[in-house]
Motif scaffolding. Structure first.
Motif: not given
Ligand code: THU
Length: 140
Positions: A55-57, A76-80, A94-99, A128-134
């Protein structure tokens, strides 16, 4: 187009993409829309398989397709958005850890921040940034 209109269009596109999801096992249909630096929008949805590990997100379907095809532009941006058993999920997705790992590496690769619009039934949260999540993402 005004900035706000562009954001709304990206969000509406991600919501529409939940319809393209193939999720017979989880019944959790995710749609994603990525805006590129050059203004193009790429889309994707989660794709499941009876062999669950295949399976792929929606995020990775979209982001990896983008990098395979987009030439010299970058995300530059992604909506989910997500629909569960026929209804928009109440809380934001919220995106999973792998994403997150994939997003953070793309930020590094393209020296950019990737903005996230995380859609819920009653709210859209912007990061503002994916790094906020990881914040401690793995890097080689
Ligand atoms: N999924 C996504 O597409 N994106 C996410 O951010 C979380 C989870 C998918 C994977 C699987 O097909 C289903 O949702 C349930 O986990």
């Amino acid at each position: 187009m005004l900035d706000q209109k562009l954001i709304e269009k990206l969000i509406e596109t991600a919501i529409g993409m939940t319809k393209m999801s193939y999720a017979p096992y989880s019944n959790f249909k995710v749609g994603a829309a990525v805006r590129m630096a050059d203004g193009r929008i790429f889309t994707g949805s989660n794709q499941e398989n009876a062999a669950y590990s295949a399976c792929l997100c929606a995020e990775r379907v979209t982001l990896l397709y983008v990098c395979a095809n987009a030439g010299d532009s970058h995300p530059v941006s992604i909506a989910i958005a997500a629909v569960q058993n026929g209804d928009f999920i109440e809380n934001i997705i919220t995106p999973c850890g792998e994403c997150c790992q994939v997003l953070v590496e793309m930020e590094k690769r393209f020296s950019t921040k990737i903005k996230l619009y995380l859609i819920g039934r009653n709210e859209v949260k912007t990061l503002e940034s994916a790094s906020e999540l990881l914040p401690y993402a793995f890097h080689l």
